[in-house]
Structure formats: structure tokens, C-alpha cells
Design a protein around this motif. Structure first.
Motif, PDB file in Angstrom:
ATOM      1  N   GLU A  86       0.841  -1.184   0.000  1.00  0.00           N
ATOM      2  CA  GLU A  86       0.000   0.000   0.000  1.00  0.00           C
ATOM      3  C   GLU A  86       0.884   1.243   0.000  1.00  0.00           C
ATOM      4  O   GLU A  86       2.018   1.212   0.516  1.00  0.00           O
ATOM      5  CB  GLU A  86      -0.915   0.011   1.227  1.00  0.00           C
ATOM      6  CG  GLU A  86      -1.927  -1.129   1.266  1.00  0.00           C
ATOM      7  CD  GLU A  86      -2.905  -1.065   0.102  1.00  0.00           C
ATOM      8  OE1 GLU A  86      -3.225   0.060  -0.341  1.00  0.00           O
ATOM      9  OE2 GLU A  86      -3.332  -2.130  -0.374  1.00  0.00           O
ATOM     10  N   PRO A  87       0.406   2.365  -0.542  1.00  0.00           N
ATOM     11  CA  PRO A  87       1.220   3.597  -0.574  1.00  0.00           C
ATOM     12  C   PRO A  87       1.755   4.001   0.793  1.00  0.00           C
ATOM     13  O   PRO A  87       2.918   4.389   0.912  1.00  0.00           O
ATOM     14  CB  PRO A  87       0.244   4.637  -1.132  1.00  0.00           C
ATOM     15  CG  PRO A  87      -0.681   3.841  -1.998  1.00  0.00           C
ATOM     16  CD  PRO A  87      -0.867   2.543  -1.276  1.00  0.00           C
ATOM     17  N   GLU A  88       0.920   3.909   1.827  1.00  0.00           N
ATOM     18  CA  GLU A  88       1.374   4.307   3.160  1.00  0.00           C
ATOM     19  C   GLU A  88       2.453   3.365   3.674  1.00  0.00           C
ATOM     20  O   GLU A  88       3.350   3.770   4.423  1.00  0.00           O
ATOM     21  CB  GLU A  88       0.196   4.347   4.134  1.00  0.00           C
ATOM     22  CG  GLU A  88       0.548   4.902   5.509  1.00  0.00           C
ATOM     23  CD  GLU A  88       1.222   6.273   5.439  1.00  0.00           C
ATOM     24  OE1 GLU A  88       2.147   6.508   6.241  1.00  0.00           O
ATOM     25  OE2 GLU A  88       0.827   7.105   4.591  1.00  0.00           O
ATOM     26  N   THR A  89       2.390   2.101   3.269  1.00  0.00           N
ATOM     27  CA  THR A  89       3.431   1.150   3.653  1.00  0.00           C
ATOM     28  C   THR A  89       4.761   1.532   3.022  1.00  0.00           C
ATOM     29  O   THR A  89       5.822   1.403   3.647  1.00  0.00           O
ATOM     30  CB  THR A  89       3.036  -0.274   3.227  1.00  0.00           C
ATOM     31  OG1 THR A  89       1.792  -0.615   3.831  1.00  0.00           O
ATOM     32  CG2 THR A  89       4.092  -1.280   3.648  1.00  0.00           C
ATOM     33  N   ILE A  90       4.729   1.988   1.790  1.00  0.00           N
ATOM     34  CA  ILE A  90       5.950   2.420   1.109  1.00  0.00           C
ATOM     35  C   ILE A  90       6.549   3.624   1.834  1.00  0.00           C
ATOM     36  O   ILE A  90       7.772   3.696   2.044  1.00  0.00           O
ATOM     37  CB  ILE A  90       5.646   2.768  -0.365  1.00  0.00           C
ATOM     38  CG1 ILE A  90       5.154   1.508  -1.115  1.00  0.00           C
ATOM     39  CG2 ILE A  90       6.873   3.348  -1.054  1.00  0.00           C
ATOM     40  CD1 ILE A  90       4.681   1.781  -2.524  1.00  0.00           C
ATOM     41  N   ARG A  91       5.703   4.538   2.243  1.00  0.00           N
ATOM     42  CA  ARG A  91       6.195   5.706   2.991  1.00  0.00           C
ATOM     43  C   ARG A  91       6.802   5.279   4.335  1.00  0.00           C
ATOM     44  O   ARG A  91       7.849   5.771   4.735  1.00  0.00           O
ATOM     45  CB  ARG A  91       5.061   6.700   3.224  1.00  0.00           C
ATOM     46  CG  ARG A  91       4.504   7.345   1.952  1.00  0.00           C
ATOM     47  CD  ARG A  91       3.480   8.418   2.300  1.00  0.00           C
ATOM     48  NE  ARG A  91       2.938   9.056   1.113  1.00  0.00           N
ATOM     49  CZ  ARG A  91       1.833   8.668   0.490  1.00  0.00           C
ATOM     50  NH1 ARG A  91       1.144   7.622   0.957  1.00  0.00           N
ATOM     51  NH2 ARG A  91       1.389   9.302  -0.580  1.00  0.00           N
ATOM     52  N   ARG A  92       6.119   4.350   5.004  1.00  0.00           N
ATOM     53  CA  ARG A  92       6.628   3.878   6.295  1.00  0.00           C
ATOM     54  C   ARG A  92       7.976   3.196   6.113  1.00  0.00           C
ATOM     55  O   ARG A  92       8.890   3.386   6.918  1.00  0.00           O
ATOM     56  CB  ARG A  92       5.630   2.895   6.921  1.00  0.00           C
ATOM     57  CG  ARG A  92       6.162   2.243   8.200  1.00  0.00           C
ATOM     58  CD  ARG A  92       5.159   1.269   8.796  1.00  0.00           C
ATOM     59  NE  ARG A  92       4.736   0.242   7.861  1.00  0.00           N
ATOM     60  CZ  ARG A  92       5.470  -0.823   7.546  1.00  0.00           C
ATOM     61  NH1 ARG A  92       6.680  -0.982   8.058  1.00  0.00           N
ATOM     62  NH2 ARG A  92       5.007  -1.721   6.699  1.00  0.00           N
ATOM     63  N   GLY A  93       8.108   2.392   5.058  1.00  0.00           N
ATOM     64  CA  GLY A  93       9.380   1.728   4.800  1.00  0.00           C
ATOM     65  C   GLY A  93      10.502   2.717   4.575  1.00  0.00           C
ATOM     66  O   GLY A  93      11.622   2.533   5.065  1.00  0.00           O
ATOM     67  N   ALA A  94      10.211   3.799   3.849  1.00  0.00           N
ATOM     68  CA  ALA A  94      11.232   4.823   3.599  1.00  0.00           C
ATOM     69  C   ALA A  94      11.650   5.509   4.888  1.00  0.00           C
ATOM     70  O   ALA A  94      12.853   5.767   5.120  1.00  0.00           O
ATOM     71  CB  ALA A  94      10.698   5.851   2.609  1.00  0.00           C
ATOM     72  N   PRO A 105      19.588   3.284   0.447  1.00  0.00           N
ATOM     73  CA  PRO A 105      19.188   1.867   0.443  1.00  0.00           C
ATOM     74  C   PRO A 105      19.122   1.261  -0.944  1.00  0.00           C
ATOM     75  O   PRO A 105      18.863   1.939  -1.930  1.00  0.00           O
ATOM     76  CB  PRO A 105      17.783   1.919   1.073  1.00  0.00           C
ATOM     77  CG  PRO A 105      17.269   3.261   0.674  1.00  0.00           C
ATOM     78  CD  PRO A 105      18.466   4.181   0.738  1.00  0.00           C
ATOM     79  N   THR A 106      19.350  -0.038  -0.972  1.00  0.00           N
ATOM     80  CA  THR A 106      19.106  -0.801  -2.195  1.00  0.00           C
ATOM     81  C   THR A 106      17.610  -1.126  -2.247  1.00  0.00           C
ATOM     82  O   THR A 106      16.883  -0.976  -1.260  1.00  0.00           O
ATOM     83  CB  THR A 106      19.901  -2.112  -2.199  1.00  0.00           C
ATOM     84  OG1 THR A 106      19.458  -2.924  -1.096  1.00  0.00           O
ATOM     85  CG2 THR A 106      21.393  -1.839  -2.064  1.00  0.00           C
ATOM     86  N   LEU A 107      17.158  -1.593  -3.368  1.00  0.00           N
ATOM     87  CA  LEU A 107      15.766  -1.965  -3.506  1.00  0.00           C
ATOM     88  C   LEU A 107      15.416  -3.103  -2.547  1.00  0.00           C
ATOM     89  O   LEU A 107      14.349  -3.104  -1.932  1.00  0.00           O
ATOM     90  CB  LEU A 107      15.470  -2.394  -4.939  1.00  0.00           C
ATOM     91  CG  LEU A 107      14.066  -2.922  -5.223  1.00  0.00           C
ATOM     92  CD1 LEU A 107      13.008  -1.902  -4.855  1.00  0.00           C
ATOM     93  CD2 LEU A 107      13.929  -3.331  -6.687  1.00  0.00           C
ATOM     94  N   ASN A 108      16.320  -4.065  -2.395  1.00  0.00           N
ATOM     95  CA  ASN A 108      16.066  -5.189  -1.514  1.00  0.00           C
ATOM     96  C   ASN A 108      15.868  -4.721  -0.071  1.00  0.00           C
ATOM     97  O   ASN A 108      14.980  -5.214   0.640  1.00  0.00           O
ATOM     98  CB  ASN A 108      17.223  -6.185  -1.594  1.00  0.00           C
ATOM     99  CG  ASN A 108      16.978  -7.412  -0.744  1.00  0.00           C
ATOM    100  OD1 ASN A 108      17.455  -7.507   0.389  1.00  0.00           O
ATOM    101  ND2 ASN A 108      16.238  -8.371  -1.282  1.00  0.00           N
ATOM    102  N   LYS A 109      16.670  -3.768   0.362  1.00  0.00           N
ATOM    103  CA  LYS A 109      16.531  -3.241   1.723  1.00  0.00           C
ATOM    104  C   LYS A 109      15.217  -2.491   1.872  1.00  0.00           C
ATOM    105  O   LYS A 109      14.569  -2.546   2.925  1.00  0.00           O
ATOM    106  CB  LYS A 109      17.707  -2.323   2.048  1.00  0.00           C
ATOM    107  CG  LYS A 109      17.721  -1.873   3.510  1.00  0.00           C
ATOM    108  CD  LYS A 109      19.052  -1.233   3.885  1.00  0.00           C
ATOM    109  CE  LYS A 109      19.083  -0.930   5.370  1.00  0.00           C
ATOM    110  NZ  LYS A 109      20.392  -0.381   5.808  1.00  0.00           N
TER     111      LYS A 109
END
Length: 225
Positions: A86-94, A105-109
């Protein structure tokens, strides 16, 4: 330009590797789930992520993404791989990457950061949650669940389907729903416990044989039998 091409090749290899090793990707492939459509919300989230990277990893960012054309291709590749979230998950990951790493970060990280650590939120791993859902007695809503996410995932997967299907068939379906609820929890949502069936206001106690005989005799007298 050769450095940019090498970077592009590296990202491509990471995407191919992540699609083979990521539990989320594997679960989706096994279920032959339709590919999610790119949305404006996903695009906005990815642009925000790269803006955060540019601010926090200034020199590293411009060294890695000096070529605008290559950056555009890299964003497309990242979007393709992160679309499962989800978009918010992507933001949280960043945000997690920025707070825990000094390096771009790499994509894998980034994928690992988006997947998060369910244990920090009191969530079991997918298989343990599946076992709990299968073994829980009825009524399901009255069971003391380790987390409401397990109950809601089981309900979404269908209790009868879980009980009547083999683990090979049922677990991927349950896991898909469970991961989505875990994602919501890790994004800050509080899942309310299931509604417990209300107990009756009064409990009928069966009459003894003597009391039944007394009532029957009284009824016969009343009816003059």
C-alpha cells in the motif's frame, strides 16, 4: 554513462532476486493473484520516497542518480517491485530506512523495510497465525485470539474453507489476507476485537422429575382429568 548503466543493471538484478525470495511475492505467485494496477497514490508515494532520499542522502543520491534518464527507469523498476505494498506502507518503509541507515538503500533493503517486523506489533508469523485460525473452536468470535488480525484473516479466508481444505490450498489464501491485515496494523491502524456473542439474560435450568410430576398433577386437576 557506463556507471549509470551498471546501476540500472544492478537494480534489475535486485528486482529479479526479490521476486524469487520475497515471501510476499512468493505467496502472490502461488495464488496467481492478478497484478495490482499502478495508481496515482503509488506514484505519489514513490516520488515522496525519492525526495526523502535526496534530502537525507544528498551526496550519495546525486552520485547514484546523476543521470535523469536512468533515474526515471530506476523509479519505474522500483514502482514495479513495490506495487505489492500500500502507498502508506511504502512511505513507512522509507522512514524506517532513513532512521536506521546512513547509506542510500538498495531496492532489496527497501522491500524488507516495507514488509516490516510483525512481532513488534504483537503479530505472529503467517504460519503460526494460520494454525491458530484452524485450531480455534467455535464460536470464533468468542475465542481469545493472539491478535484480532488472525480472526479477521480467518473470516476473510472463510472458516469452512480453512477447515475443509488442505494446508497447501488454504494457507496461501489465509496468508494473503493476514499480510494485508498485518500491513494495516503496522501502518498504525487499531483492529477492534471481534464482537463476542452476548450471553442470554437468563439461563433455563431443567426441572427435576419430582417438579415435573407436581406440575403435571396440578395441570390434570386444573383440567379435571
Amino acid at each position: 554513462m557506463s556507471d549509470s548503466n551498471q546501476l540500472l543493471d544492478q537494480v534489475q538484478r535486485e528486482i529479479e532476486a526479490s521476486s524469487k525470495t520475497s515471501p510476499t511475492a512468493a505467496g502472490q505467485a502461488e495464488q496467481t493473484e492478478p497484478r495490482r494496477q499502478v495508481t496515482d497514490a503509488h506514484i505519489d508515494a514513490l516520488n515522496e520516497v525519492f525526495a526523502l532520499f535526496r534530502i537525507n542522502y544528498h551526496n550519495q543520491y546525486y552520485k547514484a542518480y546523476s543521470d535523469a534518464a536512468v533515474l526515471g527507469q530506476i523509479k519505474k523498476l522500483w514502482l514495479d517491485s513495490l506495487l505489492r505494498f500500500e502507498p502508506e506502507t511504502i512511505r513507512r518503509g522509507a522512514r524506517e530506512v532513513i532512521e536506521t541507515s546512513e547509506f542510500l538503500p538498495t531496492l532489496n533493503k527497501m522491500i524488507n523495510a516495507c514488509q516490516g517486523d510483525p512481532k513488534k506489533h504483537g503479530l505472529k508469523d503467517s504460519h503460526a497465525a494460520y494454525v491458530e485460525a484452524c485450531q480455534a473452536p467455535s464460536p470464533k468470535a468468542a475465542f481469545k485470539w493472539s491478535h484480532p488480525a488472525v480472526y479477521y484473516a480467518g473470516k476473510a479466508a472463510d472458516w469452512y474453507f480453512l477447515a475443509s481444505s488442505s494446508e497447501r490450498q488454504a494457507f496461501p489464501v489465509f496468508e494473503q489476507h493476514y499480510k494485508r491485515y498485518c500491513e494495516r496494523v503496522m501502518n498504525g491502524e487499531t483492529l477492534t476485537p471481534p464482537d463476542t456473542p452476548a450471553l442470554p439474560e437468563s439461563v433455563e435450568v431443567p426441572l427435576s422429575k419430582e417438579e415435573n410430576k407436581k406440575r403435571l398433577d396440578a395441570l390434570r386437576k386444573e383440567l379435571d382429568l
